[in-house]
Design an enzyme around this catalytic site. Sequence first.
Site, mmCIF file in Angstrom:
data_model
loop_
_atom_site.group_PDB
_atom_site.id
_atom_site.type_symbol
_atom_site.label_atom_id
_atom_site.label_comp_id
_atom_site.label_asym_id
_atom_site.label_seq_id
_atom_site.Cartn_x
_atom_site.Cartn_y
_atom_site.Cartn_z
ATOM 1 N N GLU A 120 0.823 -1.207 0.000
ATOM 2 C CA GLU A 120 0.000 0.000 0.000
ATOM 3 C C GLU A 120 0.860 1.262 0.000
ATOM 4 O O GLU A 120 1.958 1.277 0.555
ATOM 5 C CB GLU A 120 -0.817 0.064 1.291
ATOM 6 C CG GLU A 120 -1.726 -1.075 1.490
ATOM 7 C CD GLU A 120 -2.357 -1.019 2.875
ATOM 8 O OE1 GLU A 120 -3.090 -1.951 3.190
ATOM 9 O OE2 GLU A 120 -2.112 -0.067 3.631
ATOM 10 N N CYS A 140 5.854 -7.309 8.013
ATOM 11 C CA CYS A 140 6.919 -6.810 8.890
ATOM 12 C C CYS A 140 7.175 -7.852 9.965
ATOM 13 O O CYS A 140 6.245 -8.489 10.455
ATOM 14 C CB CYS A 140 6.493 -5.490 9.531
ATOM 15 S SG CYS A 140 7.740 -4.796 10.639
ATOM 16 N N CYS A 384 -1.281 1.957 8.521
ATOM 17 C CA CYS A 384 -0.326 1.000 7.999
ATOM 18 C C CYS A 384 -0.880 -0.421 7.816
ATOM 19 O O CYS A 384 -1.234 -1.085 8.777
ATOM 20 C CB CYS A 384 0.773 1.036 9.060
ATOM 21 S SG CYS A 384 2.170 0.070 8.868
HETATM 22 N N1 SAH Z 1 8.037 0.137 10.836
HETATM 23 C C1 SAH Z 1 8.248 1.511 10.943
HETATM 24 C C2 SAH Z 1 7.561 2.337 9.882
HETATM 25 C C3 SAH Z 1 6.173 1.951 9.483
HETATM 26 S S1 SAH Z 1 4.900 2.119 10.650
HETATM 27 C C4 SAH Z 1 7.860 2.009 12.313
HETATM 28 O O1 SAH Z 1 7.248 1.271 13.064
HETATM 29 O O2 SAH Z 1 8.199 3.149 12.625
HETATM 30 C C5 SAH Z 1 4.584 3.880 10.669
HETATM 31 C C6 SAH Z 1 4.010 4.390 11.982
HETATM 32 O O3 SAH Z 1 2.639 3.969 12.135
HETATM 33 C C7 SAH Z 1 4.746 3.883 13.207
HETATM 34 O O4 SAH Z 1 4.959 4.936 14.114
HETATM 35 C C8 SAH Z 1 3.777 2.868 13.756
HETATM 36 O O5 SAH Z 1 4.020 2.603 15.101
HETATM 37 C C9 SAH Z 1 2.457 3.533 13.467
HETATM 38 N N2 SAH Z 1 1.284 2.658 13.532
HETATM 39 C C10 SAH Z 1 1.154 1.385 13.123
HETATM 40 N N3 SAH Z 1 -0.091 0.931 13.348
HETATM 41 C C11 SAH Z 1 -0.773 1.953 13.911
HETATM 42 C C12 SAH Z 1 -2.101 2.123 14.378
HETATM 43 N N4 SAH Z 1 -2.976 1.131 14.312
HETATM 44 N N5 SAH Z 1 -2.444 3.319 14.914
HETATM 45 C C13 SAH Z 1 -1.542 4.336 14.990
HETATM 46 N N6 SAH Z 1 -0.280 4.234 14.558
HETATM 47 C C14 SAH Z 1 0.106 3.066 14.039
HETATM 48 FE FE1 SF4 Z 2 6.428 -3.227 11.763
HETATM 49 FE FE2 SF4 Z 2 4.045 -2.132 12.144
HETATM 50 FE FE3 SF4 Z 2 5.745 -2.317 14.189
HETATM 51 FE FE4 SF4 Z 2 6.246 -0.593 12.158
HETATM 52 S S1 SF4 Z 2 4.540 -0.531 13.607
HETATM 53 S S2 SF4 Z 2 7.666 -2.014 13.156
HETATM 54 S S3 SF4 Z 2 5.406 -1.755 10.443
HETATM 55 S S4 SF4 Z 2 4.824 -4.041 13.091
#
Ligand code: SAH
Ligand code: SF4
Length: 404
Positions: A120, A140, A384
Amino acid sequence: MFHVVTVLTSLRNWGILPPMSPRPGKDAHPIQLLDLTRQELDELLARWGEPRYRAGQLWRWLYRELAADFAALSNLPQPLRARLAAETSCRPLEWVEDLVSRDRRTRKALFRLADGETVETVLMLYEQRQTVCISTQVGCAIGCPFCATGWSGFVRNLTPGEIVAQALYYARRLREEETREKAAGQGVPSPSSLVSRHPPLTNVVVMGMGEPLANYEATWQALEALNDAQGFALGARHMTLSTAGLVPGIERMSQEKLQVGLAVSLHAPTDRLRNRLVPLNRRYPLAELMAACHRYVERSGRRVTFEYALLQGINDSDQQAEQLAGLLHRLLCHVNLIPVNPVQGSPYQPSSRPRAQSFLRVLQQTGIAATVRLRRGLDIEAGCGQLRQRQAKGDDNGQHPDDR
Ligand code: SAH
Ligand code: SF4
C-alpha cells in the site's frame, strides 16, 4: 554451524537479511530499470553500445518526465525504445485499487507486485504540501500488536524499484490531474496547485508497511534516486524515515551524506511496556535507542521526531507522560501523539480527546515540543497495512468508501 544457521534464520525473521527465495519479478523482466542506480543505468546503456548521454536522457524520462511506458520516450531512437520494451520494464507495480477519503484529501493505492504480493501507498494532500507515504517491505517481522502490518508477519523486502515506483505513481497522478484540470479550464486553485513545479510531491515519508532500516540498502537506494538533482530532485529535508528502533540502522543513517529526517516509533516510556508494544525493544532497549538518537542529532543537526500512539489505558496516563518527558530530557526532538487507529480484531482503543490533551499538557509543561496529530483518512483505513489486511481476508465488499 548450528549457531550460524540460527543467527541467519533470526536475522531473516527480523527482516534484517532478505528471505531465502529468489527475488521475484526478475524472470518476467530480466531488467527492472527502477532497480538500477544512475551508475548502473550508465553501465547498461554503455554495454548496449549507446552514447553516454542516452542514460541521462532515460533517467530524466523515468524520474523527471515520469514516463510510465517506453512509447512516450520521444527523443530516444526507435530501435532503443524497442530494445527497452523487449528487455526491460519500468513498471514494477501493478495498480489494483484506489481509495479516497470523504474529504478527498487522503488517498490510498493498493499495488500488486510481480510475485502476487501486495503493498500500500498513501497520499496526503494539505494546503501547501503533497506527502506520499511509502512501504518498504511486504509485511513486517517486528510484530507490534496494534499494527495491521505486524499481524501479517514478514513476507519479503521490497526492491529499490518497488519502493521508488510508489512515489513516482502519485507524482504522475498529481501531474496528470493538474493537466486535466487546466485543460478543462478550471480556474479554482486545487490543494495540488504546486504540482506544475517539479517534483509534484513536496514530501516523502517512509512510514508505510515494513521496517525500512531492516531493508536498508533498497530503501536508501530509493531515497537517493528520488534525491538525484537530474531526476526527481526531492531534497533530503523533505524526506523522513520512521523506524521501530533498529539501532545499527540509525547509526548507519547518521553517517550518510543524505541527511534524511528520523522518526522513531516510541509508544512507551519504559522498557517493560515497550517490550510488549514494540517487541524489537527486547533486542535494542531504550537506553541504547536513546543513545543512538542523541548521536543522530549531534551528527545531523536535525531533531528527531518521536511517534507515540496513544492507547487507552495502556500508555496514556499523566505519570507515563512524565516518564516520557524524563526519557527525552535534553534531546532535540518533537513528539507526535497519535490516538491509535483501531485495527480489526485488536483490543487497543484510542485515548479520549481529554486524555490526549492532558498527556500533551504534561509534556509541554516540561518543555518538550509535542502535538496531537489526528490520523488522516480513517474512513479508508489509511493506517499502515489495513487495506492489505482486508483484501487478504476477502472481506472487501468492493464499494468505494464514499459510497458506503
Ligand atoms: N516500521 C516503521 C515504519 C512503518 S509504521 C515504524 O514502526 O516506525 C509507521 C508508523 O505507524 C509507526 O509509528 C507505527 O508505530 C504507526 N502505527 C502502526 N499501526 C498503527 C495504528 N494502528 N495506529 C496508529 N499508529 C500506528
Ligand atoms: Fe512493523 Fe508495524 Fe511495528 Fe512498524 S509498527 S515495526 S510496520 S509491526
